[in-house]
Design a protein around this motif. Structure first.
Motif, PDB file in Angstrom:
ATOM      1  N   UNK A 162      -2.780 -12.857  -7.445  1.00  0.00           N
ATOM      2  CA  UNK A 162      -4.143 -12.469  -7.087  1.00  0.00           C
ATOM      3  C   UNK A 162      -4.204 -11.465  -5.940  1.00  0.00           C
ATOM      4  N   UNK A 163      -3.044 -10.969  -5.504  1.00  0.00           N
ATOM      5  CA  UNK A 163      -2.999  -9.995  -4.406  1.00  0.00           C
ATOM      6  C   UNK A 163      -2.763  -8.597  -4.966  1.00  0.00           C
ATOM      7  N   UNK A 164      -3.334  -7.563  -4.328  1.00  0.00           N
ATOM      8  CA  UNK A 164      -3.123  -6.196  -4.823  1.00  0.00           C
ATOM      9  C   UNK A 164      -1.671  -5.764  -4.625  1.00  0.00           C
ATOM     10  N   UNK A 165      -1.211  -4.941  -5.523  1.00  0.00           N
ATOM     11  CA  UNK A 165       0.150  -4.404  -5.437  1.00  0.00           C
ATOM     12  C   UNK A 165       0.189  -3.320  -4.365  1.00  0.00           C
ATOM     13  N   UNK A 174      -2.094 -11.879   4.603  1.00  0.00           N
ATOM     14  CA  UNK A 174      -2.739 -12.646   5.669  1.00  0.00           C
ATOM     15  C   UNK A 174      -3.149 -11.773   6.834  1.00  0.00           C
ATOM     16  N   UNK A 175      -2.285 -10.821   7.196  1.00  0.00           N
ATOM     17  CA  UNK A 175      -2.620  -9.941   8.320  1.00  0.00           C
ATOM     18  C   UNK A 175      -3.745  -8.968   7.980  1.00  0.00           C
ATOM     19  N   UNK A 176      -3.916  -8.676   6.676  1.00  0.00           N
ATOM     20  CA  UNK A 176      -5.008  -7.802   6.247  1.00  0.00           C
ATOM     21  C   UNK A 176      -6.320  -8.569   6.087  1.00  0.00           C
ATOM     22  N   UNK A 177      -6.273  -9.903   6.191  1.00  0.00           N
ATOM     23  CA  UNK A 177      -7.476 -10.707   6.042  1.00  0.00           C
ATOM     24  C   UNK A 177      -7.779 -11.098   4.611  1.00  0.00           C
ATOM     25  N   UNK A 178      -6.843 -10.870   3.707  1.00  0.00           N
ATOM     26  CA  UNK A 178      -7.047 -11.250   2.305  1.00  0.00           C
ATOM     27  C   UNK A 178      -6.853 -12.749   2.100  1.00  0.00           C
ATOM     28  N   UNK A 179      -6.058 -13.378   2.954  1.00  0.00           N
ATOM     29  CA  UNK A 179      -5.809 -14.818   2.891  1.00  0.00           C
ATOM     30  C   UNK A 179      -6.122 -15.442   4.245  1.00  0.00           C
ATOM     31  N   UNK A 180      -6.584 -16.670   4.206  1.00  0.00           N
ATOM     32  CA  UNK A 180      -6.809 -17.386   5.458  1.00  0.00           C
ATOM     33  C   UNK A 180      -5.465 -17.881   5.990  1.00  0.00           C
ATOM     34  N   UNK A 181      -5.452 -18.334   7.223  1.00  0.00           N
ATOM     35  CA  UNK A 181      -4.230 -18.848   7.826  1.00  0.00           C
ATOM     36  C   UNK A 181      -3.697 -20.044   7.044  1.00  0.00           C
ATOM     37  N   UNK A 182      -4.600 -20.901   6.593  1.00  0.00           N
ATOM     38  CA  UNK A 182      -4.178 -22.071   5.817  1.00  0.00           C
ATOM     39  C   UNK A 182      -3.551 -21.654   4.489  1.00  0.00           C
ATOM     40  N   UNK A 212      16.554 -12.985  -1.418  1.00  0.00           N
ATOM     41  CA  UNK A 212      15.888 -11.686  -1.260  1.00  0.00           C
ATOM     42  C   UNK A 212      14.530 -11.687  -1.972  1.00  0.00           C
ATOM     43  N   UNK A 213      14.457 -12.338  -3.139  1.00  0.00           N
ATOM     44  CA  UNK A 213      13.181 -12.438  -3.852  1.00  0.00           C
ATOM     45  C   UNK A 213      12.158 -13.220  -3.024  1.00  0.00           C
ATOM     46  N   UNK A 214      12.601 -14.333  -2.441  1.00  0.00           N
ATOM     47  CA  UNK A 214      11.696 -15.150  -1.623  1.00  0.00           C
ATOM     48  C   UNK A 214      11.213 -14.367  -0.400  1.00  0.00           C
ATOM     49  N   UNK A 215      12.128 -13.642   0.234  1.00  0.00           N
ATOM     50  CA  UNK A 215      11.754 -12.863   1.428  1.00  0.00           C
ATOM     51  C   UNK A 215      10.761 -11.758   1.078  1.00  0.00           C
ATOM     52  N   UNK A 216      10.959 -11.118  -0.067  1.00  0.00           N
ATOM     53  CA  UNK A 216      10.039 -10.063  -0.498  1.00  0.00           C
ATOM     54  C   UNK A 216       8.640 -10.637  -0.719  1.00  0.00           C
ATOM     55  N   UNK A 217       8.552 -11.776  -1.399  1.00  0.00           N
ATOM     56  CA  UNK A 217       7.251 -12.397  -1.653  1.00  0.00           C
ATOM     57  C   UNK A 217       6.643 -12.915  -0.354  1.00  0.00           C
ATOM     58  N   UNK A 218       7.473 -13.473   0.530  1.00  0.00           N
ATOM     59  CA  UNK A 218       6.965 -13.952   1.822  1.00  0.00           C
ATOM     60  C   UNK A 218       6.367 -12.802   2.624  1.00  0.00           C
ATOM     61  N   UNK A 219       7.000 -11.645   2.586  1.00  0.00           N
ATOM     62  CA  UNK A 219       6.470 -10.465   3.284  1.00  0.00           C
ATOM     63  C   UNK A 219       5.123 -10.059   2.694  1.00  0.00           C
ATOM     64  N   UNK A 262      -0.033 -20.287   5.140  1.00  0.00           N
ATOM     65  CA  UNK A 262       0.916 -21.372   5.388  1.00  0.00           C
ATOM     66  C   UNK A 262       1.266 -22.108   4.105  1.00  0.00           C
ATOM     67  N   UNK A 263       0.252 -22.395   3.281  1.00  0.00           N
ATOM     68  CA  UNK A 263       0.493 -23.115   2.037  1.00  0.00           C
ATOM     69  C   UNK A 263       1.351 -22.290   1.076  1.00  0.00           C
ATOM     70  N   UNK A 264       1.038 -20.997   0.973  1.00  0.00           N
ATOM     71  CA  UNK A 264       1.817 -20.141   0.063  1.00  0.00           C
ATOM     72  C   UNK A 264       3.242 -19.938   0.570  1.00  0.00           C
ATOM     73  N   UNK A 265       3.408 -19.783   1.870  1.00  0.00           N
ATOM     74  CA  UNK A 265       4.762 -19.620   2.401  1.00  0.00           C
ATOM     75  C   UNK A 265       5.601 -20.874   2.162  1.00  0.00           C
ATOM     76  N   UNK A 266       4.984 -22.035   2.276  1.00  0.00           N
ATOM     77  CA  UNK A 266       5.692 -23.278   1.978  1.00  0.00           C
ATOM     78  C   UNK A 266       6.150 -23.284   0.524  1.00  0.00           C
ATOM     79  N   UNK A 267       5.264 -22.864  -0.367  1.00  0.00           N
ATOM     80  CA  UNK A 267       5.608 -22.810  -1.789  1.00  0.00           C
ATOM     81  C   UNK A 267       6.625 -21.713  -2.089  1.00  0.00           C
ATOM     82  N   UNK A 268       6.571 -20.595  -1.342  1.00  0.00           N
ATOM     83  CA  UNK A 268       7.542 -19.504  -1.543  1.00  0.00           C
ATOM     84  C   UNK A 268       8.952 -20.012  -1.263  1.00  0.00           C
ATOM     85  N   UNK A 269       9.129 -20.650  -0.114  1.00  0.00           N
ATOM     86  CA  UNK A 269      10.469 -21.085   0.266  1.00  0.00           C
ATOM     87  C   UNK A 269      10.944 -22.301  -0.526  1.00  0.00           C
TER      88      UNK A 269
END
Length: 141
Positions: A59-62, A27-35, A14-21, A38-45
């Motif tokens: 480094x992301x806003x709450x 990414x959908x807001x344009x704060x992160x690039x696609x790369x 559940x913690x991983x899913x929350x962070x992945x979301x 992908x890199x952060x999601x790999x590290x999340x899981x």
């Protein structure tokens, strides 16, 4: 003495899913690039501990806290018998006023005024109930 490695808390799915979301939303807001996504999601899981997850979103806003919704809902009516009773009284008085207006044949729809104030009283009652239910609200004696 407690070792630093034993003090770490293991991450749950559940913690991983929350962070992945959170990462996907950034990414959908344009704060992160696609790369970066992908890199952060790999590290999340791949993360085993919660501090690893925290570092991925530091480094992301709450997200803004959820605003309370409309206070008069079916769930609120199910939880509070006093609110159901108040609603019943409002309906009965409104029906009696409308019937009296119809029987007397008055041209002007005067029941609108008492019905308005009855509705306001019901909304205030429901609003006070929802304020008392919020986390951190003082407990009434």
């Amino acid at each position: 003495m407690e070792d630093n490695r034993t003090a770490r808390i293991r991450a749950a799915d559940a913690d991983r899913e929350r962070v992945a979301t959170t990462v996907q939303t950034a990414g959908s807001e344009g704060r992160l690039t696609l790369e970066e996504v992908e890199e952060r999601l790999t590290r999340v899981y791949a993360a085993k501990f919660t501090d690893e997850l925290t570092a991925l979103t530091a480094d992301l806003p709450r997200p803004a806290p959820a605003r309370p919704g409309f206070p008069l809902t079916l769930a609120a009516l199910r939880r509070h018998p006093a609110l159901r009773l108040h609603l019943a009284v409002v309906v009965v008085i409104s029906v009696v006023a409308i019937v009296r207006w119809a029987v007397l044949g008055a041209g002007f729809f005067w029941p609108a005024f008492p019905m308005f104030w009855l509705a306001v009283s019901l909304l205030v009652h429901a609003g006070m109930r929802s304020v008392r239910e919020r986390p951190g609200a003082p407990v009434p004696y």
